[in-house]
Design a protein around this motif. Structure first.
Motif, PDB file in Angstrom:
ATOM      1  N   ASN A 101     -39.168 -19.990  -3.539  1.00 52.02           N
ATOM      2  CA  ASN A 101     -39.473 -18.924  -2.595  1.00 52.02           C
ATOM      3  C   ASN A 101     -38.874 -19.235  -1.232  1.00 52.02           C
ATOM      4  N   TYR A 102     -38.358 -18.220  -0.576  1.00 53.87           N
ATOM      5  CA  TYR A 102     -37.742 -18.270   0.758  1.00 53.87           C
ATOM      6  C   TYR A 102     -36.340 -18.870   0.760  1.00 53.87           C
ATOM      7  N   ASP A 103     -35.875 -19.414  -0.384  1.00 52.47           N
ATOM      8  CA  ASP A 103     -34.487 -19.874  -0.450  1.00 52.47           C
ATOM      9  C   ASP A 103     -33.611 -18.689  -0.862  1.00 52.47           C
ATOM     10  N   GLY A 109     -22.374 -10.542  -3.388  1.00 51.91           N
ATOM     11  CA  GLY A 109     -22.269 -10.201  -1.969  1.00 51.91           C
ATOM     12  C   GLY A 109     -23.573  -9.707  -1.351  1.00 51.91           C
ATOM     13  N   ILE A 110     -24.581  -9.562  -2.165  1.00 48.99           N
ATOM     14  CA  ILE A 110     -25.895  -9.135  -1.661  1.00 48.99           C
ATOM     15  C   ILE A 110     -26.772 -10.385  -1.507  1.00 48.99           C
ATOM     16  N   VAL A 111     -27.443 -10.492  -0.369  1.00 47.78           N
ATOM     17  CA  VAL A 111     -28.303 -11.656  -0.157  1.00 47.78           C
ATOM     18  C   VAL A 111     -29.736 -11.325  -0.575  1.00 47.78           C
ATOM     19  N   VAL A 112     -30.277 -12.142  -1.457  1.00 50.67           N
ATOM     20  CA  VAL A 112     -31.634 -11.914  -1.965  1.00 50.67           C
ATOM     21  C   VAL A 112     -32.537 -13.036  -1.461  1.00 50.67           C
ATOM     22  N   THR A 113     -33.683 -12.664  -0.912  1.00 50.59           N
ATOM     23  CA  THR A 113     -34.658 -13.674  -0.490  1.00 50.59           C
ATOM     24  C   THR A 113     -35.999 -13.410  -1.178  1.00 50.59           C
ATOM     25  N   PRO A 114     -36.410 -14.310  -2.074  1.00 49.99           N
ATOM     26  CA  PRO A 114     -37.732 -14.155  -2.684  1.00 49.99           C
ATOM     27  C   PRO A 114     -38.806 -14.664  -1.719  1.00 49.99           C
ATOM     28  N   ASN A 125     -43.767 -13.468  -6.598  1.00 51.73           N
ATOM     29  CA  ASN A 125     -43.024 -13.219  -5.359  1.00 51.73           C
ATOM     30  C   ASN A 125     -42.526 -11.778  -5.257  1.00 51.73           C
ATOM     31  N   GLY A 126     -42.255 -11.379  -4.020  1.00 56.44           N
ATOM     32  CA  GLY A 126     -41.561 -10.124  -3.757  1.00 56.44           C
ATOM     33  C   GLY A 126     -40.120 -10.464  -3.416  1.00 56.44           C
ATOM     34  N   TYR A 127     -39.321  -9.442  -3.107  1.00 56.67           N
ATOM     35  CA  TYR A 127     -37.913  -9.694  -2.782  1.00 56.67           C
ATOM     36  C   TYR A 127     -37.459  -8.888  -1.573  1.00 56.67           C
TER      37      TYR A 127
END
Ligand SMILES: [Zn+2]
Ligand SMILES: [Zn+2]
Length: 258
Positions: A101-103, A109-114, A125-127
């Motif tokens: 989580n949080y990494d 090309g899309i940045v995903v943060t759980p 977790n959410g995203y």
């Protein structure tokens, strides 16, 4: 840009994010067979999905994940705890991706943060999904809105937010006491009034569109959720455009807030 729910509720959840290059599915809580035509309706074929992000191991979020991944060779991203609890059969090891989580990580090309959500699952977790211009977020299955959730969702352009139950309907409803307690507890689900207060905070901090999702079939109705949230937001002084707030249909694709 596409950001919408394909199905929503304890009968199954799936969210589609899509830009010109990248197609991301968040959760697949219905069979692949049922999901494929809904994806098509949104203009995407399953073979073009770059990945599936799973929020947690409850069946309404992962029922179709295994088949979809195997059939179309799609990488699946989930926390270690979710992988441990998730019953999806054997997935090609190359398609098994675990995150903390949080990494943040990148998909096409899309940045995903759980981010961490308070819910009675192993490591739910959410995203937050980020393009060069905008941030989008999925936040359902939360017992309450933690400081962490408020912080990470602040400033997101579009949010799919849980509005699970109406307090009075849950209290007076037919669910056994233990289940009522679980739903209303800190690791359960979000009630309409808590959703409303948080939605109001989000709209005051730059959010333009919210879809209310994961409504309980037994303890909520689309009208109750919408009207409760709208009323509280308005009395909070937020000047809302009509298109800014909507409710995710249970079995059909929602409006697009991409
Ligand atoms: Zn759920
Ligand atoms: Zn859940």
């Amino acid at each position: 840009m596409i950001f919408r729910t394909l199905v929503s509720g304890s009968s199954g959840n799936a969210v589609l994010f899509s830009d010109d290059n990248t197609n991301i599915l968040i959760d697949c809580g219905i069979s692949a067979k049922r999901l494929i035509p809904l994806l098509c309706q949104a203009g995407i074929s399953a073979g073009d999905l770059n990945c599936i992000l799973v929020t947690h191991e409850h069946t309404d979020h992962c029922a179709g994940v295994g088949v979809l991944s195997r059939k179309f060779n799609i990488p699946v991203f989930a926390s270690a705890g979710t992988w441990q609890g998730m019953n999806v059969g054997r997935i090609n090891p190359e398609n098994v991706v675990t995150f903390n989580n949080y990494d943040s990580f990148e998909v096409g090309g899309i940045v995903v943060t759980p981010f961490k959500i308070p819910h009675d699952a192993n490591m739910p977790n959410g995203y937050v999904i980020e393009t060069h211009e905008k941030k989008y977020a999925v936040a359902t299955d939360m017992g309450y809105v933690t400081k962490g959730v408020a912080e990470i969702l602040k400033g997101c352009h579009s949010v799919i937010l849980e509005a699970n139950y109406d307090k009075e309907m849950l209290e007076k409803g037919s669910y056994p006491y233990a289940l009522k307690k679980r739903i209303a507890g800190n690791l359960g689900h979000l009630c309409n009034t808590d959703t409303a207060k948080f939605a109001s905070f989000l709209f005051k901090n730059g959010t333009e569109k919210i879809i209310l999702g994961h409504l309980s079939e037994e303890n909520n109705t689309p009208d109750t959720a919408y009207n409760t949230v709208l009323q509280i937001i308005k009395s909070d002084g937020v000047d809302l455009k009509e298109s800014s707030l909507s409710v995710a249909p249970r079995y059909e694709i929602s409006i697009n807030i991409g």
